[in-house]
Write a protein that holds these residues in place. Structure first.
Motif, PDB file in Angstrom:
ATOM      1  N   THR A  19       0.830  -1.210   0.000  1.00  0.00           N
ATOM      2  CA  THR A  19       0.000   0.000   0.000  1.00  0.00           C
ATOM      3  C   THR A  19       0.859   1.253   0.000  1.00  0.00           C
ATOM      4  N   PHE A  20       1.960   1.205   0.771  1.00  0.00           N
ATOM      5  CA  PHE A  20       2.874   2.361   0.838  1.00  0.00           C
ATOM      6  C   PHE A  20       3.538   2.620  -0.506  1.00  0.00           C
ATOM      7  N   LEU A  21       3.929   1.546  -1.181  1.00  0.00           N
ATOM      8  CA  LEU A  21       4.622   1.691  -2.462  1.00  0.00           C
ATOM      9  C   LEU A  21       3.665   1.844  -3.637  1.00  0.00           C
ATOM     10  N   GLY A  22       2.368   1.593  -3.385  1.00  0.00           N
ATOM     11  CA  GLY A  22       1.414   1.598  -4.481  1.00  0.00           C
ATOM     12  C   GLY A  22       1.415   2.865  -5.300  1.00  0.00           C
ATOM     13  N   GLY A  23       1.468   4.018  -4.629  1.00  0.00           N
ATOM     14  CA  GLY A  23       1.455   5.290  -5.345  1.00  0.00           C
ATOM     15  C   GLY A  23       2.738   5.556  -6.102  1.00  0.00           C
ATOM     16  N   ARG A  24       3.809   4.852  -5.761  1.00  0.00           N
ATOM     17  CA  ARG A  24       5.090   5.051  -6.416  1.00  0.00           C
ATOM     18  C   ARG A  24       5.323   4.071  -7.564  1.00  0.00           C
ATOM     19  N   ILE A  25       4.441   3.100  -7.691  1.00  0.00           N
ATOM     20  CA  ILE A  25       4.586   2.098  -8.741  1.00  0.00           C
ATOM     21  C   ILE A  25       3.671   2.458  -9.910  1.00  0.00           C
ATOM     22  N   PRO A  26       4.189   2.529 -11.130  1.00  0.00           N
ATOM     23  CA  PRO A  26       3.352   2.868 -12.293  1.00  0.00           C
ATOM     24  C   PRO A  26       2.182   1.894 -12.446  1.00  0.00           C
ATOM     25  N   ASP A  27       1.047   2.400 -12.904  1.00  0.00           N
ATOM     26  CA  ASP A  27      -0.153   1.573 -13.049  1.00  0.00           C
ATOM     27  C   ASP A  27       0.081   0.378 -13.958  1.00  0.00           C
ATOM     28  N   LYS A  28       0.824   0.592 -15.037  1.00  0.00           N
ATOM     29  CA  LYS A  28       1.076  -0.520 -15.962  1.00  0.00           C
ATOM     30  C   LYS A  28       1.860  -1.633 -15.277  1.00  0.00           C
ATOM     31  N   LEU A  29       2.800  -1.251 -14.427  1.00  0.00           N
ATOM     32  CA  LEU A  29       3.594  -2.246 -13.723  1.00  0.00           C
ATOM     33  C   LEU A  29       2.718  -3.004 -12.736  1.00  0.00           C
TER      34      LEU A  29
END
Length: 245
Positions: A19-29
């Motif tokens: 959840t913490f990294l979710g905003g930092r990970i591109p949607d496509k990834l």
């Protein structure tokens, strides 16, 4: 219950990190990672299904289980539980209102993760082993796998994945506490048919919740997991032998 506690902690940690990294990970990834988990879950389901000694037992379990599940509205009850948890614990937007997207995302994460982590022979066998002898190595391995899976799921599906730890605690904990009784009444044939039935459910989860190919009310098939070994026991009582694969 040491193994179950480890499993719960792993899911919570993985979900928090995802959840913490979710905003930092591109949607496509994120979409690609979830699709990869879907493919793996589908392949694992096939592997589990091949353990059946009689596919008709699995079919009968699924049909009767689906009828019972629809009658009891298990999927709706799980969705209502997810919706209640979302309203109770998940903060909405700045205006204090929950969008439909947020609610659906939370419920999808809760349902998908709960079913993936609960369904499968490792949860049952590991809980029995932990309850009888205190050997939690099998559940420790499951904890590592579930931890990485919850990280992947929560990065795309959100904090709802973390709440799947509660069904795990209740389900595996109950099996561990009743391990001696469970071991006394189960046979390898019963476990194989339960495993094979669980494999079908995993494929349903992959198709519906992860790959999003077709909506399947997978939760309503959960009674099939109990019915499969019961059918084997009934056939054995009638003198019909169920072979091992």
């Amino acid at each position: 219950m040491t193994g179950t506690i480890l499993n719960v902690v792993a899911i919570l940690l993985g979900s928090a990190l995802g959840t913490f990294l979710g905003g930092r990970i591109p949607d496509k990834l994120k979409q690609t990672v979830v699709s990869g988990m879907g493919l793996f879950t589908f392949a694992l389901g096939i592997q589990m299904f091949l353990k059946t000694g009689n596919a008709l037992i699995v079919l009968g379990s699924l049909v009767i289980g689906a009828l019972l599940g629809e009658w009891w509205k298990i999927e709706d009850l799980l969705s209502q539980l997810g919706s209640w948890l979302e309203k109770r614990f998940n903060h909405a937007n700045d205006e204090g209102e929950h969008s439909n997207y947020q609610r659906e995302r939370f419920i999808r994460g809760f349902l998908t993760a709960s079913l993936v982590f609960v369904v499968g022979p490792v949860a049952i066998l590991g809980a029995i082993q932990d309850g009888i002898s205190g050997d939690y190595r099998l559940l420790a391995v499951k904890s590592v796998l579930d931890g990485f899976a919850s990280l992947a799921f929560s990065s795309s599906l959100g904090i709802g994945v973390a709440f799947s730890a509660f069904p795990i605690l209740v389900y595996q904990g109950a099996i561990s506490l009743l391990a001696a009784q469970v071991q006394a009444i189960t046979t390898p044939e019963m476990m194989n048919e339960m495993t094979a039935t669980g494999g079908i459910l995993l494929m349903g989860i992959a198709v519906s919740g992860l790959l999003e190919i077709k909506k399947i009310r997978t939760g309503n098939f959960l009674p099939a997991l109990i019915l499969a070994p019961l059918i084997v026991a009934l056939l054995s009582a009638l003198g019909v032998q169920v072979s091992l694969p």
